[in-house]
Design a protein around this motif. Structure first.
Motif, PDB file in Angstrom:
ATOM      1  N   PRO A 133     -11.122  -1.824   1.869  1.00 18.30           N
ATOM      2  CA  PRO A 133     -11.979  -2.675   1.040  1.00 18.30           C
ATOM      3  C   PRO A 133     -13.138  -3.213   1.876  1.00 18.30           C
ATOM      4  CG  PRO A 133      -9.666  -3.205   0.703  1.00 18.30           C
ATOM      5  CD  PRO A 133      -9.720  -2.197   1.820  1.00 18.30           C
ATOM      6  N   GLY A 134     -14.365  -3.054   1.353  1.00 17.98           N
ATOM      7  CA  GLY A 134     -15.533  -3.558   2.072  1.00 17.98           C
ATOM      8  C   GLY A 134     -16.172  -2.539   2.997  1.00 17.98           C
ATOM      9  N   ARG A 135     -15.514  -1.418   3.235  1.00 18.25           N
ATOM     10  CA  ARG A 135     -16.118  -0.376   4.107  1.00 18.25           C
ATOM     11  C   ARG A 135     -16.714   0.711   3.227  1.00 18.25           C
ATOM     12  NH1 ARG A 135     -13.512   3.909   6.788  1.00 18.25           N
ATOM     13  NH2 ARG A 135     -11.525   2.831   7.029  1.00 18.25           N
ATOM     14  N   GLU A 136     -17.957   1.100   3.528  1.00 14.21           N
ATOM     15  CA  GLU A 136     -18.691   2.030   2.674  1.00 14.21           C
ATOM     16  C   GLU A 136     -18.557   3.477   3.114  1.00 14.21           C
ATOM     17  OE1 GLU A 136     -20.600   1.401  -0.116  1.00 14.21           O
ATOM     18  OE2 GLU A 136     -19.588  -0.536   0.005  1.00 14.21           O
ATOM     19  N   VAL A 137     -18.244   3.696   4.385  1.00 15.56           N
ATOM     20  CA  VAL A 137     -18.252   5.069   4.903  1.00 15.56           C
ATOM     21  C   VAL A 137     -16.863   5.474   5.362  1.00 15.56           C
ATOM     22  CG1 VAL A 137     -20.664   5.057   5.645  1.00 15.56           C
ATOM     23  CG2 VAL A 137     -18.887   4.269   7.213  1.00 15.56           C
ATOM     24  N   PHE A 138     -16.601   6.778   5.292  1.00 19.14           N
ATOM     25  CA  PHE A 138     -15.343   7.279   5.827  1.00 19.14           C
ATOM     26  C   PHE A 138     -15.393   7.258   7.350  1.00 19.14           C
ATOM     27  CE2 PHE A 138     -15.392   9.441   1.634  1.00 19.14           C
ATOM     28  CZ  PHE A 138     -14.198   8.926   1.153  1.00 19.14           C
ATOM     29  N   ALA A 139     -14.238   7.055   7.967  1.00 20.22           N
ATOM     30  CA  ALA A 139     -14.153   7.025   9.433  1.00 20.22           C
ATOM     31  C   ALA A 139     -12.777   7.529   9.837  1.00 20.22           C
ATOM     32  CB  ALA A 139     -14.348   5.601   9.934  1.00 20.22           C
ATOM     33  N   TRP A 140     -12.681   8.177  10.984  1.00 13.33           N
ATOM     34  CA  TRP A 140     -11.369   8.722  11.373  1.00 13.33           C
ATOM     35  C   TRP A 140     -11.120   8.649  12.874  1.00 13.33           C
ATOM     36  CZ3 TRP A 140     -14.773  11.475   8.140  1.00 13.33           C
ATOM     37  CH2 TRP A 140     -15.733  12.250   8.808  1.00 13.33           C
ATOM     38  N   GLU A 141     -12.049   8.046  13.633  1.00 11.96           N
ATOM     39  CA  GLU A 141     -11.827   7.939  15.084  1.00 11.96           C
ATOM     40  C   GLU A 141     -11.816   6.485  15.508  1.00 11.96           C
ATOM     41  OE1 GLU A 141     -14.706   9.835  17.653  1.00 11.96           O
ATOM     42  OE2 GLU A 141     -13.708   9.059  19.440  1.00 11.96           O
ATOM     43  N   THR A 142     -10.816   6.111  16.321  1.00 10.72           N
ATOM     44  CA  THR A 142     -10.751   4.765  16.873  1.00 10.72           C
ATOM     45  C   THR A 142     -10.120   4.868  18.265  1.00 10.72           C
ATOM     46  OG1 THR A 142      -9.915   2.531  16.458  1.00 10.72           O
ATOM     47  CG2 THR A 142      -8.556   4.308  15.650  1.00 10.72           C
ATOM     48  N   THR A 143      -9.666   3.756  18.812  1.00 16.23           N
ATOM     49  CA  THR A 143      -9.048   3.782  20.145  1.00 16.23           C
ATOM     50  C   THR A 143      -7.738   2.983  20.122  1.00 16.23           C
ATOM     51  OG1 THR A 143     -10.146   1.763  20.846  1.00 16.23           O
ATOM     52  CG2 THR A 143     -11.283   3.847  21.351  1.00 16.23           C
ATOM     53  N   VAL A 144      -6.945   3.207  21.142  1.00 11.67           N
ATOM     54  CA  VAL A 144      -5.719   2.417  21.296  1.00 11.67           C
ATOM     55  C   VAL A 144      -6.061   0.931  21.327  1.00 11.67           C
ATOM     56  CG1 VAL A 144      -3.917   1.808  22.978  1.00 11.67           C
ATOM     57  CG2 VAL A 144      -4.313   4.217  22.393  1.00 11.67           C
ATOM     58  N   GLY A 145      -7.103   0.577  22.084  1.00 10.92           N
ATOM     59  CA  GLY A 145      -7.476  -0.837  22.210  1.00 10.92           C
ATOM     60  C   GLY A 145      -7.807  -1.467  20.864  1.00 10.92           C
ATOM     61  N   GLU A 146      -8.598  -0.727  20.061  1.00 10.96           N
ATOM     62  CA  GLU A 146      -8.974  -1.276  18.741  1.00 10.96           C
ATOM     63  C   GLU A 146      -7.744  -1.443  17.847  1.00 10.96           C
ATOM     64  OE1 GLU A 146     -12.104   1.067  16.952  1.00 10.96           O
ATOM     65  OE2 GLU A 146     -13.405   0.773  18.686  1.00 10.96           O
ATOM     66  N   GLN A 175     -20.962  12.550   3.615  1.00 10.52           N
ATOM     67  CA  GLN A 175     -19.828  12.816   4.488  1.00 10.52           C
ATOM     68  C   GLN A 175     -18.843  13.823   3.929  1.00 10.52           C
ATOM     69  OE1 GLN A 175     -18.228   8.979   5.525  1.00 10.52           O
ATOM     70  NE2 GLN A 175     -19.372   9.128   7.418  1.00 10.52           N
ATOM     71  N   VAL A 176     -19.134  14.331   2.722  1.00  8.45           N
ATOM     72  CA  VAL A 176     -18.224  15.302   2.123  1.00  8.45           C
ATOM     73  C   VAL A 176     -18.142  16.515   3.041  1.00  8.45           C
ATOM     74  CG1 VAL A 176     -17.751  16.727   0.115  1.00  8.45           C
ATOM     75  CG2 VAL A 176     -18.887  14.522  -0.152  1.00  8.45           C
ATOM     76  N   MET A 217     -25.715   6.176   7.359  1.00 10.76           N
ATOM     77  CA  MET A 217     -25.420   7.427   6.662  1.00 10.76           C
ATOM     78  C   MET A 217     -24.793   7.143   5.303  1.00 10.76           C
ATOM     79  SD  MET A 217     -22.870  10.460   7.875  1.00 10.76           S
ATOM     80  CE  MET A 217     -23.178  10.034   9.582  1.00 10.76           C
ATOM     81  N   GLU A 218     -25.231   7.882   4.278  1.00 11.43           N
ATOM     82  CA  GLU A 218     -24.677   7.708   2.934  1.00 11.43           C
ATOM     83  C   GLU A 218     -23.252   8.248   2.897  1.00 11.43           C
ATOM     84  OE1 GLU A 218     -26.158   6.273   0.235  1.00 11.43           O
ATOM     85  OE2 GLU A 218     -27.649   5.680   1.709  1.00 11.43           O
ATOM     86  N   ALA A 219     -22.392   7.551   2.115  1.00  6.48           N
ATOM     87  CA  ALA A 219     -21.004   8.024   1.997  1.00  6.48           C
ATOM     88  C   ALA A 219     -20.969   9.452   1.480  1.00  6.48           C
ATOM     89  CB  ALA A 219     -20.228   7.104   1.070  1.00  6.48           C
ATOM     90  N   GLY A 220     -21.878   9.758   0.511  1.00  2.00           N
ATOM     91  CA  GLY A 220     -21.872  11.088  -0.088  1.00  2.00           C
ATOM     92  C   GLY A 220     -22.178  12.194   0.909  1.00  2.00           C
TER      93      GLY A 220
END
Ligand SMILES: N[C@@H](CCC(=O)N[C@@H](CS)C(=O)NCC(=O)O)C(=O)O
Ligand SMILES: [Fe+2]
Length: 303
Positions: A222-235, A6-7, A1-4
């Protein structure tokens, strides 16, 4: 998915209840709608008000996207929840309150934030008693949401009013941690405390590893192209760049303090704080009927 693409994007996550995320690229902030679809009930977490600091123009585009999802689901909205008094964007809580009849809740530590900032802005209409909010939340409080329960976890450190909200296997962590590749929140605002944040984060990280964590912001790393907002306790435990792999409290505090000394004041700090200590209410109009925001000046000695 393109970063754009994700607006202001909405994502629906598979779950027994429904979580939708609305990303505001102008402020790197995420608003969540958490719903019990069977009970047609939803809560809004951290709604964002559009604001252009150059023109002073306010807009409701982001809030309207959330409202459209509320309408689509046929939801009643008993709660609007703030994770803290944001220092980087204005809250759309009052706009949404008017349209949904929801009650506005925030951590009880908001009184500390109000007592610091109301005098600084000469905001005589703000009393440091949590006024403008309908409910002040303490650690362990539970809020009903249809057949769901929202559990309040006090997570101070970034600010004294910070709380996280746990619903089933999901925790909305506010500004405690960010995505594992970006790290954690700053602690240099008034009432912020890196040691306290470390301890707050340990509480979240002691939850089961598969617990889903939803961030309040994403700045990309740095180095990540896309926005992200979900992860886990383990990660987070395994690879958060500030606390992963068992970083100890003293090392964390030293790192956080050094990093905070390098950070700039958030672009919308003064507008955001003036509106958010009022629960998203704009300052009262001046004698000429116009509402103004104040900008406290800091002067060099020779002025
Ligand atoms: N560049 C952003 C920075 C916003 C900011 O300071 N965000 C806070 C959360 S309210 C934070 O913890 N940032 C961590 C960091 O920038 O490393 C802005 O001007 O709005
Ligand atoms: Fe924040």
């Amino acid at each position: 998915m393109e970063a754009g693409d994700q607006v202001a994007q909405e994502l629906r996550f598979a779950s027994s209840f429904d979580i939708r995320a609305f990303f505001d690229e102008a402020t790197n902030s995420v608003t969540y709608l958490v719903a019990d679809p069977a009970a047609r009930t939803a809560a809004v977490i951290d709604p964002v008000l559009g604001f252009d600091p150059v023109s002073g123009r306010i807009d409701h585009d982001g809030a309207d996207r959330t409202l459209a999802a509320v309408e689509e689901g046929g939801y009643s909205v008993p709660w609007i929840l703030e994770t803290h008094a944001h220092a980087d964007h204005l809250s759309a809580a009052q706009y949404l309150k008017k349209r949904t009849g929801a009650k506005l809740a925030v951590g009880a530590g908001i009184t500390k934030v109000q007592s610091v900032f109301a005098p600084r802005f000469g905001a005589a209409d703000v009393t440091a008693d949590g006024g403008d909010f309908d409910r002040l939340l303490e650690d362990g409080d539970e809020l009903p949401l249809g057949k769901l329960e929202i559990q309040v976890i006090a997570t101070p450190g970034h600010t004294p009013a910070c709380v996280s909200y746990k619903v089933g296997d999901a925790v909305f962590v506010g500004d405690t941690m960010f995505m594992p590749d970006y790290g954690t929140a700053r602690c240099d605002f008034p009432g912020g405390d890196a040691r306290q944040l470390y301890r707050s984060m340990q509480r979240i990280l002691s939850l089961p590893r598969e617990t889903r964590l939803f961030m309040c912001h994403d700045y990309k790393a740095p180095g990540r192209e896309v926005f992200a907002w979900e992860t886990t306790v383990g990660e987070q435990c395994d690879r958060n760049v500030h606390i992963g792999g068992g970083v100890g409290e003293e090392d964390y505090v030293a790192m956080r303090t050094a990093r905070d000394a390098t950070l700039k004041v958030p672009k919308l700090l003064y507008p955001a704080i003036q509106v958010n200590i009022r629960g998203g209410r704009l300052p009262p109009a001046d004698a000429n009927g116009t509402r103004y925001l104040k900008l406290p000046l800091s002067l060099p000695d020779d002025v």
